[in-house]
Design a protein around this motif. Structure first.
Motif, PDB file in Angstrom:
ATOM      1  N   HIS A 233       0.833  -1.206   0.000  1.00  0.00           N
ATOM      2  CA  HIS A 233       0.000   0.000   0.000  1.00  0.00           C
ATOM      3  C   HIS A 233       0.868   1.256   0.000  1.00  0.00           C
ATOM      4  CE1 HIS A 233      -3.850  -2.075   0.569  1.00  0.00           C
ATOM      5  NE2 HIS A 233      -3.184  -2.910   1.334  1.00  0.00           N
ATOM      6  N   VAL A 234       2.014   1.193   0.684  1.00  0.00           N
ATOM      7  CA  VAL A 234       2.963   2.308   0.638  1.00  0.00           C
ATOM      8  C   VAL A 234       3.518   2.452  -0.774  1.00  0.00           C
ATOM      9  CG1 VAL A 234       5.092   3.253   1.604  1.00  0.00           C
ATOM     10  CG2 VAL A 234       3.556   1.909   3.062  1.00  0.00           C
ATOM     11  N   ALA A 235       3.877   1.333  -1.373  1.00  0.00           N
ATOM     12  CA  ALA A 235       4.416   1.365  -2.740  1.00  0.00           C
ATOM     13  C   ALA A 235       3.396   1.940  -3.723  1.00  0.00           C
ATOM     14  CB  ALA A 235       4.828  -0.038  -3.162  1.00  0.00           C
ATOM     15  N   ARG A 236       2.140   1.559  -3.575  1.00  0.00           N
ATOM     16  CA  ARG A 236       1.120   2.068  -4.499  1.00  0.00           C
ATOM     17  C   ARG A 236       0.936   3.570  -4.353  1.00  0.00           C
ATOM     18  NH1 ARG A 236      -1.568  -2.796  -2.527  1.00  0.00           N
ATOM     19  NH2 ARG A 236      -1.208  -4.461  -4.057  1.00  0.00           N
ATOM     20  N   GLN A 237       1.018   4.070  -3.113  1.00  0.00           N
ATOM     21  CA  GLN A 237       0.903   5.515  -2.923  1.00  0.00           C
ATOM     22  C   GLN A 237       2.086   6.230  -3.571  1.00  0.00           C
ATOM     23  OE1 GLN A 237      -1.650   7.660  -0.927  1.00  0.00           O
ATOM     24  NE2 GLN A 237      -0.665   8.546  -2.721  1.00  0.00           N
ATOM     25  N   LEU A 238       3.276   5.685  -3.422  1.00  0.00           N
ATOM     26  CA  LEU A 238       4.441   6.300  -4.060  1.00  0.00           C
ATOM     27  C   LEU A 238       4.327   6.243  -5.574  1.00  0.00           C
ATOM     28  CD1 LEU A 238       7.392   5.049  -1.831  1.00  0.00           C
ATOM     29  CD2 LEU A 238       6.129   7.193  -1.688  1.00  0.00           C
ATOM     30  N   ALA A 239       3.813   5.148  -6.092  1.00  0.00           N
ATOM     31  CA  ALA A 239       3.620   5.034  -7.541  1.00  0.00           C
ATOM     32  C   ALA A 239       2.646   6.097  -8.033  1.00  0.00           C
ATOM     33  CB  ALA A 239       3.113   3.643  -7.886  1.00  0.00           C
ATOM     34  N   GLN A 240       1.620   6.338  -7.253  1.00  0.00           N
ATOM     35  CA  GLN A 240       0.622   7.338  -7.648  1.00  0.00           C
ATOM     36  C   GLN A 240       1.227   8.738  -7.663  1.00  0.00           C
ATOM     37  OE1 GLN A 240      -3.105   7.136  -5.494  1.00  0.00           O
ATOM     38  NE2 GLN A 240      -3.566   9.272  -5.932  1.00  0.00           N
ATOM     39  N   VAL A 241       1.959   9.112  -6.605  1.00  0.00           N
ATOM     40  CA  VAL A 241       2.479  10.476  -6.544  1.00  0.00           C
ATOM     41  C   VAL A 241       3.607  10.676  -7.550  1.00  0.00           C
ATOM     42  CG1 VAL A 241       1.802  10.743  -4.140  1.00  0.00           C
ATOM     43  CG2 VAL A 241       4.129  10.012  -4.677  1.00  0.00           C
ATOM     44  N   ARG A 242       4.282   9.595  -7.918  1.00  0.00           N
ATOM     45  CA  ARG A 242       5.379   9.712  -8.873  1.00  0.00           C
ATOM     46  C   ARG A 242       4.948   9.392 -10.303  1.00  0.00           C
ATOM     47  NH1 ARG A 242      10.417   9.592  -5.891  1.00  0.00           N
ATOM     48  NH2 ARG A 242      11.479   9.009  -7.819  1.00  0.00           N
ATOM     49  N   GLN A 243       3.673   9.017 -10.461  1.00  0.00           N
ATOM     50  CA  GLN A 243       3.084   8.743 -11.772  1.00  0.00           C
ATOM     51  C   GLN A 243       3.888   7.691 -12.530  1.00  0.00           C
ATOM     52  OE1 GLN A 243       2.687  12.658 -13.591  1.00  0.00           O
ATOM     53  NE2 GLN A 243       0.750  12.999 -12.538  1.00  0.00           N
ATOM     54  N   MET A 244       4.013   6.540 -11.882  1.00  0.00           N
ATOM     55  CA  MET A 244       4.738   5.434 -12.494  1.00  0.00           C
ATOM     56  C   MET A 244       4.123   4.127 -12.028  1.00  0.00           C
ATOM     57  SD  MET A 244       8.252   5.816 -10.238  1.00  0.00           S
ATOM     58  CE  MET A 244       9.115   4.599 -11.206  1.00  0.00           C
ATOM     59  N   PRO A 245       4.366   3.032 -12.736  1.00  0.00           N
ATOM     60  CA  PRO A 245       3.776   1.751 -12.348  1.00  0.00           C
ATOM     61  C   PRO A 245       4.296   1.281 -10.994  1.00  0.00           C
ATOM     62  CG  PRO A 245       4.575   1.679 -14.614  1.00  0.00           C
ATOM     63  CD  PRO A 245       5.112   2.945 -14.005  1.00  0.00           C
ATOM     64  N   VAL A 246       3.426   0.658 -10.209  1.00  0.00           N
ATOM     65  CA  VAL A 246       3.834   0.168  -8.896  1.00  0.00           C
ATOM     66  C   VAL A 246       4.925  -0.883  -9.030  1.00  0.00           C
ATOM     67  CG1 VAL A 246       2.080  -1.652  -8.745  1.00  0.00           C
ATOM     68  CG2 VAL A 246       2.984  -0.601  -6.649  1.00  0.00           C
ATOM     69  N   GLU A 247       4.936  -1.618 -10.140  1.00  0.00           N
ATOM     70  CA  GLU A 247       5.990  -2.601 -10.346  1.00  0.00           C
ATOM     71  C   GLU A 247       7.370  -1.951 -10.394  1.00  0.00           C
ATOM     72  OE1 GLU A 247       2.160  -4.197 -11.749  1.00  0.00           O
ATOM     73  OE2 GLU A 247       3.247  -2.332 -12.175  1.00  0.00           O
ATOM     74  N   ASP A 248       7.430  -0.726 -10.928  1.00  0.00           N
ATOM     75  CA  ASP A 248       8.705  -0.019 -10.985  1.00  0.00           C
ATOM     76  C   ASP A 248       9.155   0.415  -9.591  1.00  0.00           C
ATOM     77  OD1 ASP A 248       8.550  -0.393 -13.673  1.00  0.00           O
ATOM     78  OD2 ASP A 248       8.221   1.720 -14.187  1.00  0.00           O
ATOM     79  N   ILE A 249       8.199   0.814  -8.752  1.00  0.00           N
ATOM     80  CA  ILE A 249       8.523   1.146  -7.360  1.00  0.00           C
ATOM     81  C   ILE A 249       9.022  -0.100  -6.635  1.00  0.00           C
ATOM     82  CG2 ILE A 249       7.568   1.861  -5.133  1.00  0.00           C
ATOM     83  CD1 ILE A 249       7.879   4.211  -6.969  1.00  0.00           C
ATOM     84  N   ALA A 250       8.337  -1.213  -6.830  1.00  0.00           N
ATOM     85  CA  ALA A 250       8.745  -2.465  -6.187  1.00  0.00           C
ATOM     86  C   ALA A 250      10.161  -2.847  -6.598  1.00  0.00           C
ATOM     87  CB  ALA A 250       7.767  -3.585  -6.544  1.00  0.00           C
ATOM     88  N   PHE A 251      10.447  -2.762  -7.890  1.00  0.00           N
ATOM     89  CA  PHE A 251      11.770  -3.141  -8.385  1.00  0.00           C
ATOM     90  C   PHE A 251      12.845  -2.212  -7.834  1.00  0.00           C
ATOM     91  CE2 PHE A 251      15.232  -2.683 -11.455  1.00  0.00           C
ATOM     92  CZ  PHE A 251      15.660  -4.003 -11.561  1.00  0.00           C
ATOM     93  N   ALA A 252      12.595  -0.912  -7.885  1.00  0.00           N
ATOM     94  CA  ALA A 252      13.605   0.058  -7.459  1.00  0.00           C
ATOM     95  C   ALA A 252      13.872  -0.035  -5.964  1.00  0.00           C
ATOM     96  CB  ALA A 252      13.162   1.471  -7.825  1.00  0.00           C
ATOM     97  N   THR A 253      12.818  -0.129  -5.153  1.00  0.00           N
ATOM     98  CA  THR A 253      13.026  -0.175  -3.710  1.00  0.00           C
ATOM     99  C   THR A 253      13.662  -1.494  -3.278  1.00  0.00           C
ATOM    100  OG1 THR A 253      10.692  -0.823  -3.414  1.00  0.00           O
ATOM    101  CG2 THR A 253      11.232   1.509  -3.156  1.00  0.00           C
ATOM    102  N   SER A 254      13.350  -2.574  -3.974  1.00  0.00           N
ATOM    103  CA  SER A 254      14.009  -3.849  -3.679  1.00  0.00           C
ATOM    104  C   SER A 254      15.492  -3.787  -4.030  1.00  0.00           C
ATOM    105  CB  SER A 254      13.328  -4.984  -4.441  1.00  0.00           C
ATOM    106  OG  SER A 254      11.998  -5.170  -4.000  1.00  0.00           O
TER     107      SER A 254
END
Length: 270
Positions: free
Chosen positions: A235-256
């Motif tokens: 849910h944190v990742a999805r919020q970051l994806a929304q504010v950064r206007q990018m796919p949540v998968e990209d947030i997951a990959f980058a933060t991992s």
């Protein structure tokens, strides 16, 4: 897919539910977690989580708000940090919040013991070459000043680390980034009144971004007010994806990837 970079699975709210928590993590795509130590007394329990489960790691440290318990020296921290699957020093830092109520009316000057403890943790981290997990609350100026005084200036032989559960201003974020630190966001970023924090989350470079739960605390929307769990970090990742206007998968990959770079690189090289 997702990594919870900061949780307290040994706390009473969670420690009796580990099988269910691990199942929920698997179902949510949360494949790893960093279990955070807050007192020397609890270190063995935190370390056991990491040694018994191949997708958990541990830290060693004493939370800045902890009083009247064992006070570590540099070598106490170094010795434990060299144990298998211990990948960071902390959580450590400064907490000046609620000077009148929570700290019995003491002044900032009365909290010199916090500042000395923080210095001890920084020195241990630099000796053992482990990153710091930093807690700072109502104390960002002193937190940054002490890091600089102790040589954490973003250059040379430094420990590095992460400002966890970030709730400070963009200016503090810039200063932490200038020192070479990562910034981690928790469920707070999903709260309705956290627009300023979402703006900071949009600003932090993708290669310095981490996500966490700080469970059992700070459950994200739609679980706000309930006991938090690593399974909620998407849910944190999805919020970051929304504010950064990018796919949540990209947030997951980058933060991992950032988690691996910050916490696991030295372990993998050993």
């Amino acid at each position: 897919m997702f990594v919870d970079s900061h949780c307290h699975l040994n706390f009473p709210e969670l420690r009796g539910q580990l099988p269910a928590i691990r199942q929920a993590m698997a179902e949510a795509g949360v494949d790893r977690a960093l279990c955070i130590c807050t007192t020397m007394e609890e270190f063995d329990d935190v370390h056991a989580l990491a040694t018994q489960h191949d997708n958990f790691w541990a830290t060693v440290g004493v939370h800045p708000d902890t009083e009247n318990l064992a006070e570590p020296g540099v070598q106490d921290l170094v010795q434990r940090a060299r144990l298998p699957r211990v990948v960071a020093i902390g959580e450590t830092g400064l907490d000046y919040y609620g000077m009148e109520d929570r700290k019995g009316g003491r002044s900032v000057a009365d909290l010199e013991w916090q500042r000395e403890r923080f210095r001890t943790h920084i020195r241990a981290a630099r000796e053992v070459q482990r990153p710091l997990v930093i807690h700072t609350r109502s104390a960002s100026a002193d937190t940054l000043a002490i890091l600089r005084e102790e040589g954490e200036d973003g250059a040379g032989n430094r420990a590095g680390g992460v400002f966890h559960c970030f709730t400070e201003t963009a200016e503090v974020a810039r200063a932490a980034l200038d020192l070479g630190y990562y910034i981690s966001f928790s469920g707070i970023v999903t709260f309705k009144n956290a627009q300023d924090l979402r703006d900071v989350a949009a600003f932090v470079p993708l290669d310095r971004l981490l996500i966490e739960t700080d469970s059992p605390y700070l459950a994200p929307v739609p679980y706000r007010g309930k006991v938090n769990s690593p399974a909620y970090v998407p849910h944190v990742a999805r919020q970051l994806a929304q504010v950064r206007q990018m796919p949540v998968e990209d947030i997951a990959f980058a933060t991992s990837r950032n988690f691996e770079r910050l916490f696991l690189q030295q372990e993998q090289a050993a």
